[in-house]
Design a protein around this motif. Structure first.
Motif, PDB file in Angstrom:
ATOM      1  N   GLY A  35      -8.032   2.948  -6.800  1.00 11.82           N
ATOM      2  CA  GLY A  35      -6.975   3.221  -5.851  1.00 11.82           C
ATOM      3  C   GLY A  35      -6.504   4.655  -6.016  1.00 11.82           C
ATOM      4  O   GLY A  35      -6.816   5.330  -7.022  1.00 11.82           O
ATOM      5  N   PRO A  36      -5.734   5.150  -5.064  1.00 13.03           N
ATOM      6  CA  PRO A  36      -5.262   6.537  -5.165  1.00 13.03           C
ATOM      7  C   PRO A  36      -4.300   6.721  -6.337  1.00 13.03           C
ATOM      8  O   PRO A  36      -3.747   5.757  -6.872  1.00 13.03           O
ATOM      9  CB  PRO A  36      -4.556   6.772  -3.816  1.00 13.03           C
ATOM     10  N   ASP A  70      11.475  -0.350  -6.971  1.00 18.00           N
ATOM     11  CA  ASP A  70      12.482   0.187  -6.055  1.00 18.00           C
ATOM     12  C   ASP A  70      12.233  -0.259  -4.612  1.00 18.00           C
ATOM     13  O   ASP A  70      13.122  -0.120  -3.764  1.00 18.00           O
ATOM     14  CB  ASP A  70      12.497   1.715  -6.122  1.00 18.00           C
ATOM     15  N   HIS A  71      11.006  -0.783  -4.350  1.00 16.13           N
ATOM     16  CA  HIS A  71      10.681  -1.223  -2.981  1.00 16.13           C
ATOM     17  C   HIS A  71      11.109  -2.661  -2.737  1.00 16.13           C
ATOM     18  O   HIS A  71      11.084  -3.118  -1.593  1.00 16.13           O
ATOM     19  CB  HIS A  71       9.167  -1.110  -2.737  1.00 16.13           C
ATOM     20  N   ALA A  72      11.480  -3.408  -3.760  1.00 18.42           N
ATOM     21  CA  ALA A  72      11.738  -4.839  -3.625  1.00 18.42           C
ATOM     22  C   ALA A  72      13.104  -5.078  -3.005  1.00 18.42           C
ATOM     23  O   ALA A  72      14.045  -4.325  -3.240  1.00 18.42           O
ATOM     24  CB  ALA A  72      11.668  -5.528  -4.989  1.00 18.42           C
ATOM     25  N   PRO A  73      13.233  -6.165  -2.205  1.00 25.30           N
ATOM     26  CA  PRO A  73      14.566  -6.542  -1.688  1.00 25.30           C
ATOM     27  C   PRO A  73      15.492  -6.933  -2.837  1.00 25.30           C
ATOM     28  O   PRO A  73      15.037  -7.333  -3.912  1.00 25.30           O
ATOM     29  CB  PRO A  73      14.263  -7.748  -0.779  1.00 25.30           C
ATOM     30  N   VAL A 990      -3.621  -0.509  -3.097  1.00 28.69           N
ATOM     31  CA  VAL A 990      -3.334   0.285  -1.900  1.00 28.69           C
ATOM     32  C   VAL A 990      -1.878   0.740  -1.955  1.00 28.69           C
ATOM     33  O   VAL A 990      -0.975  -0.070  -2.190  1.00 28.69           O
ATOM     34  CB  VAL A 990      -3.589  -0.551  -0.634  1.00 28.69           C
ATOM     35  N   LYS A 991      -1.695   2.040  -1.759  1.00 35.05           N
ATOM     36  CA  LYS A 991      -0.339   2.593  -1.736  1.00 35.05           C
ATOM     37  C   LYS A 991       0.201   2.497  -0.311  1.00 35.05           C
ATOM     38  O   LYS A 991      -0.403   3.027   0.623  1.00 35.05           O
ATOM     39  CB  LYS A 991      -0.351   4.043  -2.203  1.00 35.05           C
ATOM     40  N   GLU A 992       1.343   1.832  -0.162  1.00 36.35           N
ATOM     41  CA  GLU A 992       1.966   1.649   1.144  1.00 36.35           C
ATOM     42  C   GLU A 992       3.433   2.026   1.070  1.00 36.35           C
ATOM     43  O   GLU A 992       4.001   2.176  -0.016  1.00 36.35           O
ATOM     44  CB  GLU A 992       1.822   0.181   1.606  1.00 36.35           C
ATOM     45  N   SER A 996       3.186  -0.920  -3.119  1.00 35.80           N
ATOM     46  CA  SER A 996       1.740  -1.083  -3.260  1.00 35.80           C
ATOM     47  C   SER A 996       1.367  -2.548  -3.130  1.00 35.80           C
ATOM     48  O   SER A 996       2.185  -3.454  -3.345  1.00 35.80           O
ATOM     49  CB  SER A 996       1.278  -0.538  -4.610  1.00 35.80           C
ATOM     50  N   SER A 997       0.054  -2.754  -2.807  1.00 33.95           N
ATOM     51  CA  SER A 997      -0.499  -4.097  -2.722  1.00 33.95           C
ATOM     52  C   SER A 997      -1.918  -4.062  -3.256  1.00 33.95           C
ATOM     53  O   SER A 997      -2.510  -2.993  -3.430  1.00 33.95           O
ATOM     54  CB  SER A 997      -0.477  -4.598  -1.275  1.00 33.95           C
TER      55      SER A 997
END
Length: 1003
Positions: A35-36, A70-73, A990-992, A996-997
């Motif tokens: 992945g990147p 930090d992306h989590a609800p 995968v960076k989104e 990521s996922s």
């Protein structure tokens, strides 16, 4: 150990739940994790480590770092779940770190503690819980895996960068890494323990030497001048030979002291002889002086005695006359006593006659006694009348008491009549108070049921008005956040478009002469593009994108906050209106309602509180009513009894009045008449007795005069008065006798002294001179004291030296085993620390053990390194010393092409990679064997493949492919594009934008 499944939720860069199926990835034996950069490849390995050990690898477990994404609800908790098989058991471990969560009540967040759960799988029972304790789960997994977290991160998660540094590092850095992996702390503890024992034994030896030196100082003090003649001790505490030097020095001091003691004995013997001679001479001179003085004193006393002879004769004559007068003294005393008795009797008779009437002033004793008897009989006749008079007085007192009781009962009856007249009114008023209090209690309960809802509505109205302002502010912030998001997005799109227009210049900046272009593949670059005016680079675009994403997140937070505030405002509005939606809900109106209900409730509660006092007052009034009725009835009964008693007293007093009047005569009362007769009887009795006493005293005085005259004549005195003048008291006679005895004793003593022959002979010799003899004796005495002091000091010095020498010898004997133990421990400690001459390579014990482990690692790594390098390189362990440093942890590579051996730091980049890979795999084998042979079915290798050429990469992959033997799987973590073609089974990270996922790419 084999990994089956990994579930990651809100962990690191993963904002949602991601599932990793290791069973599917391990089916091919070799899979790629790619992945990147920054997508989260290493975070997958961190999640595995966190699930097993409750912490990520040490380099990423920095203080203050959070594992939460930090992306989590905000309502999605962070959790990692790993399913694995280890030690023949299938387990599922779930861990959640300490993290903030929204409060269940109110706003804000609360910190939730870390949680751990462990489940086991049984074919019959399925999954079942094993433990929820952090400590129990950690101990269970560590025991099953057989490795610590550091060992696991080095053996299962092979970090190639660490092993490349291991190849280039010095012996000290290698020792730190190997020490963590092989846990050689026990050998370091042995070194420290030996050093501690050596320090302890050295302290004991030093303390013993200091005690011996302290004894030597005391010996020097005790030796005095003898100690100055011996050679001083040069050895210091802890140095060899100190004890022997002290014993030798003490022996010299004792010998010198004994010599001085012998000299002191001889000096004392000479001084004692001289002192005896001086003593004899002094005694003779003193005796002569004493006799001469005694003779002179005898002569002076004899002369003084002759001068006092006339006084002695006068005292003797006076004493003889006084002793004759003593025979008349009893008669004189008897005459004087009779005279005194007669005077007392005459005075008493005069006082008694003065109290009688004039006609009785010359009456005799018989007449006075006859009158006394007559009056006494009259007094006896008054006793009955006196008793009647006393009873009449008591009747008067009883009548006064009855009158007082009658007045008190009249007052009691009047008060009872007044009180009982108002009884019906009082009772009705008290019952009315009770009824009013009970009605007030019922009213208070009703008002309390209305007051609580009114207060809740008032509080809700206040919150509603405050939240209305919050809603307006939240709407304004949302409007601003939306405008900022649009501006940021517009700016980012503009910069992106400008960068795409100048992308050719950006690609041209990365071209290197002789290397192919990443776009066309050509190695020639004739005309590279150059950046124009206003060119935007990648960093500028990424900053703009980050600003746009930040603005988007701020807008989402503002929307969420506005929704929350609106919900709270609506809830407060509903609660403020209560059950009636049409009712008024302003704060002022609700406040007036609450105040009115509060006042009415307080008044009703105050009235209701008077119920018990009113009931108690009614009970007390009824009790008082009963008591007053009883008191009035009892008062009427007492009044009837008093009337009968008063009539009986009046009749009794009338009967006694006639008898009393006849008995008292002219006196105011019978008692006064009886008292007057009593005084007259007493005076007559006293006068009759005084007459008889005076007559007896006169007769005794006459008889005493006759006896005195007869006694004076027989004693040789002409008259009694002459005998009385010669009388002396006992003290005067004792004084005369004492003076006579003193003169006679002095005369006898002088006669005895005048008869002494030696005193007369001494008086005939020349006058004695004792002062010169005393001076000679004092000189001899001083010399003897000095000699005795010197002898005592010498003897004490010898004894003290003997005692201290014995103590020093005892200390030396006790020091022997201690010094032997210290020398043995010091040799062992020096050998373990590498400072002993017996340790030729100067290797510490821990380094020696690590060197053996490093030799095993080098042998295990060589088997794979030769295959990766086509048989060219071999890793060997070196224990040679370099640069004066200690030996033991050197690592060299042997080049089969040149036959030379060189340091691993000289390898090139690609050579360093496959050498470090071989070293990592060899280290994994050795650590696995060290951990008890736990089978590792899943391995991960992190980065480093980009530095290999195609041929070397194929050889390395062949070696890794050989690890699949015995159903083992290997995961390669890399972003090298060529590996995606060579390895078909892949796990892509995968960076989104939302986090990521992971995606599975199976063949």
């Amino acid at each position: 150990m084999r990994l089956h499944r990994l579930s990651i939720t809100a962990f690191g860069p993963f904002g949602a739940t991601q599932e990793v199926d290791f069973d599917a990835l391990s089916s091919a034996g070799l899979f790629l994790l790619h992945g990147p950069t920054g997508a989260g490849k290493t975070s997958v390995l961190d999640a595995v480590c966190f699930a097993l050990y409750g912490a990520v690898p040490g380099a990423r477990q920095s203080p203050g770092a959070s594992l939460r994404s930090d992306h989590a609800p905000v309502d999605l908790p962070t959790e990692v779940q790993l399913e694995l098989t280890v030690g023949g058991r299938r387990l599922e471990v779930t861990r959640s770190p300490a993290q903030p969560r929204p409060k269940k009540r109110g706003d804000g967040f609360t910190m939730e503690k870390a949680q751990s759960r462990l489940r086991g799988y049984d074919p019959e029972r399925g999954w079942h819980a094993l433990s929820k304790s952090h400590q129990e789960i950690g101990e269970e997994l560590t025991q099953l895996i057989g490795m610590s977290r550091d060992q696991f991160c080095q053996v299962v998660l092979l970090p190639q960068g660490d092993f490349a540094r291991f190849l280039r590092s010095d012996a000290e850095a290698r020792g730190k890494l190997l020490g963590r992996l092989f846990d050689t702390r026990r050998f370091a503890a042995v070194e420290e323990r030996l050093a501690e024992l050596r320090r302890g034994a050295e302290a004991k030896v030093t303390a013993a030497d200091e005690r011996i030196l302290a004894l030597a100082q005391r010996i020097a003090q005790a030796a005095g001048p003898a100690g100055a003649e011996a050679t001083p001790i040069a050895a210091r505490p802890g140095e060899p030979g100190l004890a022997e030097a002290v014993l030798e020095w003490a022996a010299i001091a004792r010998s010198t002291a004994r010599e001085r003691l012998g000299i002191a004995h001889r000096v004392v013997a000479w001084a004692e002889g001289r002192q005896r001679e001086a003593r004899h001479a002094l005694d003779a001179v003193r005796e002569l002086a004493r006799l001469q003085q005694r003779y002179e004193e005898t002569r002076l006393r004899s002369a003084a005695l002759e001068k006092r002879r006339p006084e002695h004769d006068r005292c003797q004559e006076e004493l003889d006359r006084a002793r004759k007068a003593d025979r008349v003294a009893p008669a004189l005393e008897l005459r004087e006593e009779a005279e005194r008795a007669h005077r007392r009797a005459a005075d008493a008779l005069g006082r008694a006659r003065s109290l009688l009437t004039p006609e009785l002033s010359d009456a005799g004793a018989d007449q006075l006694a006859e009158l006394e008897s007559k009056f006494q009989q009259e007094l006896y006749a008054l006793d009955v009348a006196r008793q009647a008079e006393e009873r009449s007085a008591r009747i008067d007192e009883e009548r006064v008491r009855l009158n007082r009781e009658a007045q008190a009962d009249d007052e009691l009856i009047r008060e009872a009549d007044v009180w009982l007249a108002d009884w019906d009114t009082t009772r009705a008023a008290l019952k009315g108070r009770i009824d009013a209090s009970q009605e007030a209690a019922t009213r208070a309960e009703q008002l309390a049921g209305l007051l609580a809802p009114a207060r809740r509505r008032l509080d809700a109205a206040g919150r509603r008005d405050a939240l209305a302002t919050d809603v307006q502010q939240a709407e304004e912030r949302l409007t601003g956040a939306r405008e900022q998001e649009l501006d940021a997005r517009k700016s980012w799109l503009d910069l992106r478009e400008r960068r795409l227009r100048g992308i050719a210049a950006e690609l041209a900046a990365g071209l290197v002469a002789g290397e192919p272009c990443t776009v066309c593949g050509s190695a020639d670059h004739p005309v590279p593009a150059s950046p124009g005016d206003g060119h935007v680079d990648r960093a500028t675009e990424e900053r703009a994108l980050a600003a746009q994403q930040s603005a988007e997140e701020a807008r989402a937070r503002a929307e969420q906050h506005l929704g929350l505030v609106r919900e709270r405002h609506a809830a407060a509005e509903t609660e403020a209106r209560g059950d009636d939606p049409s009712a008024s809900s302003t704060v002022a109106e609700l406040g007036e309602l609450v105040d009115r209900l509060t006042g009415e409730h307080a008044e009703a509660h105050r009235l209701a509180a008077a119920t018990n006092p009113a009931r108690e007052a009614l009970t007390a009034a009824e009790r008082e009513h009963t008591e007053r009725l009883e008191q009035r009835q009892q008062a009427h009964g007492r009044m009837s009894a008093r009337t009968a008693a008063r009539e009986a007293l009046d009749a009794e007093q009338a009967r006694m009045e006639e008898q009393i009047a006849a008995a008292r005569g002219e006196s105011p009362s019978v008692a006064a008449h009886a008292e007057r007769l009593t005084r007259r009887v007493a005076r007559l009795a006293d006068a009759a007795e005084a007459v008889r006493t005076e007559q007896d005293a006169a007769q005794r005085r006459k008889e005493a005069d006759d006896r005195l005259s007869d006694a004076a004549f027989r004693a040789g005195f002409d008259t009694p008065e002459a005998a009385a003048a010669t009388l002396l008291d006992a003290a005067a006679q004792r004084d005369l006798q004492h003076r006579i005895d003193t003169w006679q004793a002095e005369a006898a003593a002088v006669a005895d002294r005048r008869a002494e022959r030696d005193a007369r002979e001494a008086a005939e010799q020349p006058t004695a001179q004792p002062s010169s003899a005393q001076g000679e004796f004092e000189t001899a005495e001083w010399l003897l004291r000095e000699a005795s002091s010197a002898l005592a000091a010498a003897d004490e010095r010898c004894g003290e030296l003997t005692r201290l020498s014995r103590q020093a010898a005892d200390e030396v004997r006790r020091l022997g085993p201690v010094r032997q133990e210290y020398e043995r421990i010091a040799r062992l400690a020096g050998l373990a620390a590498g400072t002993s001459a017996d340790n030729e390579r100067k290797m510490r014990l821990e380094a020696y053990v690590l060197a053996a482990r490093l030799e095993q690692v080098a042998a295990a790594a060589t088997a794979r390194l030769q295959r990766m390098s086509s048989g060219r390189y071999t890793l060997v362990h070196s224990d040679a010393r370099t640069g004066g440093r200690r030996a033991g942890l050197g690592l060299h590579v042997v080049d089969a092409w040149t036959g030379s051996e060189r340091d691993t730091a000289t390898l090139s980049g690609g050579e360093t990679f496959f050498a470090s890979l071989a070293l990592a795999l060899g280290l994994a084998d050795v650590v696995t064997e060290e951990a008890g042979g736990v089978r590792l079915d899943t391995l991960f290798i992190d980065e480093g493949f980009g530095s290999l050429d195609d041929q070397t990469l194929d050889e390395v992959l062949d070696v890794l492919d050989s690890l699949r033997e015995r159903d083992r799987s290997v995961g390669i973590v890399s972003h090298v594009a060529d590996l995606r073609r060579r390895i078909p089974v892949r796990l892509e990270v995968v960076k989104e934008r939302q986090g990521s996922s992971v995606r599975h790419r199976l063949a």
